[in-house]
Write a protein that holds these residues in place. Structure first.
Motif, PDB file in Angstrom:
ATOM      1  N   ARG A  75      53.559 105.369  54.540  1.00 45.44           N
ATOM      2  CA  ARG A  75      54.804 104.691  54.200  1.00 45.44           C
ATOM      3  C   ARG A  75      56.011 105.334  54.868  1.00 45.44           C
ATOM      4  O   ARG A  75      57.076 104.745  54.915  1.00 45.44           O
ATOM      5  CB  ARG A  75      54.993 104.670  52.681  1.00 45.44           C
ATOM      6  N   ARG A 334      59.257 101.256  45.295  1.00 44.96           N
ATOM      7  CA  ARG A 334      60.083 100.537  46.276  1.00 44.96           C
ATOM      8  C   ARG A 334      59.647 100.827  47.717  1.00 44.96           C
ATOM      9  O   ARG A 334      59.774  99.973  48.581  1.00 44.96           O
ATOM     10  CB  ARG A 334      61.551 100.879  46.073  1.00 44.96           C
ATOM     11  N   ASN A 336      56.619 101.197  48.574  1.00 47.72           N
ATOM     12  CA  ASN A 336      55.371 100.472  48.765  1.00 47.72           C
ATOM     13  C   ASN A 336      55.596  99.004  49.082  1.00 47.72           C
ATOM     14  O   ASN A 336      54.646  98.270  49.361  1.00 47.72           O
ATOM     15  CB  ASN A 336      54.466 100.610  47.536  1.00 47.72           C
ATOM     16  N   GLU A 337      56.838  98.549  49.007  1.00 53.57           N
ATOM     17  CA  GLU A 337      57.171  97.180  49.394  1.00 53.57           C
ATOM     18  C   GLU A 337      57.397  97.140  50.906  1.00 53.57           C
ATOM     19  O   GLU A 337      58.173  97.928  51.450  1.00 53.57           O
ATOM     20  CB  GLU A 337      58.436  96.711  48.664  1.00 53.57           C
ATOM     21  N   ASP A 338      56.727  96.223  51.561  1.00 55.94           N
ATOM     22  CA  ASP A 338      56.892  96.104  53.006  1.00 55.94           C
ATOM     23  C   ASP A 338      58.285  95.575  53.330  1.00 55.94           C
ATOM     24  O   ASP A 338      58.709  94.556  52.774  1.00 55.94           O
ATOM     25  CB  ASP A 338      55.844  95.158  53.602  1.00 55.94           C
ATOM     26  N   GLU A 340      61.310  93.652  55.215  1.00 60.80           N
ATOM     27  CA  GLU A 340      61.413  92.435  56.018  1.00 60.80           C
ATOM     28  C   GLU A 340      62.189  92.769  57.285  1.00 60.80           C
ATOM     29  O   GLU A 340      63.378  93.069  57.240  1.00 60.80           O
ATOM     30  CB  GLU A 340      62.109  91.328  55.225  1.00 60.80           C
TER      31      GLU A 340
END
Length: 388
Positions: A75, A334, A336-338, A340
């Motif tokens: 990450r 947060r 771990n959220e890809d 944009e």
């Protein structure tokens, strides 16, 4: 011998007695690093400040551990840990007023977070994004500087400009011991001293510039001694003593704000973790050395002081750790959220006004992306047997 000399008329004038422009004695650092914890000076320390420092240190230690774990999970592209240096990181942020500026190096994300920047935004650059992740003007925090010491002349320029404008602003610039071997370090100190710019230089001497030990970088008695050559005071402090670092930096900030000019502070600390997740520290230092410094851990030093003075109990320790765990859980979720991402962002901040060539390239890329998207949509809607 000339005729005038033979006649006794020649009387050479002795040179005037040389006097230094500045008395170097007041600029010299103390022989030993300044300490507060475990000394009588601790009795005079602000108890609320000590509690605040402790909570921030516990939170900082957990932040370092979580960020390091995020690199192993893919990450983060890289993370230069400041584990063991949390006292310097936290104190640097706490001594500044809201109007002041912090100039961090790449290892100083904890100082950036302690200054009030969102932890995810502070890690954006290390995540591999093209920008620093936060608004420098909003937080009065310059972008993380990966090239060594290049942020130091910028700090001097900002502080000098602020003083010329009449703004009551101090800049605190952070750098590692390796950065003191760079030309930018020397240029920044020279300009700051000549201009009497309101700047504080904090050198975190953590023992190594990647794998190069300090004695291979400089023969100076200490890095703080380098200040004398530029005409500014040098201070030496125990970088693992959070109360001492806060005290020395506070004095330096007050000195700068009052028009006294810059100060160079050397904080003697240690980088417990490797240089980054890509480094194998066992190749250049032994476990015994690391363990010796672990016994001088900044979190444990302050926890011991507070506990022995009856200012911290088990409930207080638990509360600090629970707060740190909540921060880590939020950061983990947060991160771990890809994100944009848009390739078109590459063109947005090259020039204030995009050139004709950039506009043409952006339009070409946009057309390619749209065509690719339409092709993918057609393939997704086609019967199974009709797909290529």
């Amino acid at each position: 011998m000339t005729v005038m000399e033979q006649r006794g008329a020649y009387r050479p004038t002795p040179p005037p007695a040389w006097q230094p422009r500045t008395d170097p004695a007041p600029l010299l650092p103390d022989a030993e690093p300044h300490r507060v914890l475990g000394t009588k000076a601790a009795d005079r320390a602000d108890t609320e400040l000590l509690r605040t420092l402790y909570a921030r240190l516990v939170r900082g230690r957990r932040y370092n551990a979580q960020a390091t774990a995020l690199t192993r999970q893919g990450r983060l592209a890289v993370y230069p840990s400041s584990t063991g240096q949390e006292a310097c990181e936290v104190a640097a942020a706490l001594v500044l007023e809201e109007r002041d500026w912090l100039f961090p190096s790449y290892r100083d994300t904890l100082a950036v977070v302690s200054r009030g920047v969102d932890p995810v935004e502070a890690l954006t650059l290390l995540r591999g994004d093209w920008h620093t992740g936060y608004d420098p003007y909003e937080h009065r925090v310059a972008p993380l500087s990966t090239p060594l010491a290049t942020q130091l002349p910028h700090a001097v320029g900002l502080a000098h400009a602020a003083r010329l404008k009449g703004d009551d602003v101090v800049a605190l610039a952070m750098v590692g011991d390796g950065g003191t071997s760079e030309g930018d370090f020397h240029e920044a100190l020279n300009f700051a001293a000549v201009w009497r710019a309101p700047v504080v230089f904090l050198v975190q001497n953590n023992g190594f510039a990647i794998s190069v030990p300090l004695d291979k970088q400089t023969a100076a008695p200490s890095l703080a001694h380098k200040a004398v050559g530029y005409g500014m005071p040098g201070r030496l402090v125990d970088g693992n003593d959070a109360a001492a670092v806060h005290e020395v930096l506070s004095d330096a900030v007050r000195h700068a704000r009052a028009g006294g000019g810059p100060t160079l502070v050397e904080a003697v600390t240690y980088r417990v973790d490797a240089h980054t997740n890509a480094d194998d520290a066992t190749r250049y230092r032994g476990d015994a050395e690391v363990e010796t410094w672990r016994r001088h851990d900044p979190v444990e030093l302050l926890e011991r002081e507070l506990t022995e003075r009856g200012l911290l109990d088990e409930d207080g320790v638990r509360a600090a750790r629970e707060d740190a765990e909540a921060m880590a859980a939020d950061l983990r979720a947060r991160m771990n959220e890809d994100p944009e991402l848009s390739p078109l962002d590459l063109f947005d901040h090259v020039y204030a006004e995009p050139t004709a060539q950039l506009r043409e390239q952006r339009d070409q890329l946009r057309a390619e992306l749209e065509a690719e998207s339409e092709s993918g949509a057609r393939d997704a809607g086609a019967p199974e047997g009709g797909r290529r």
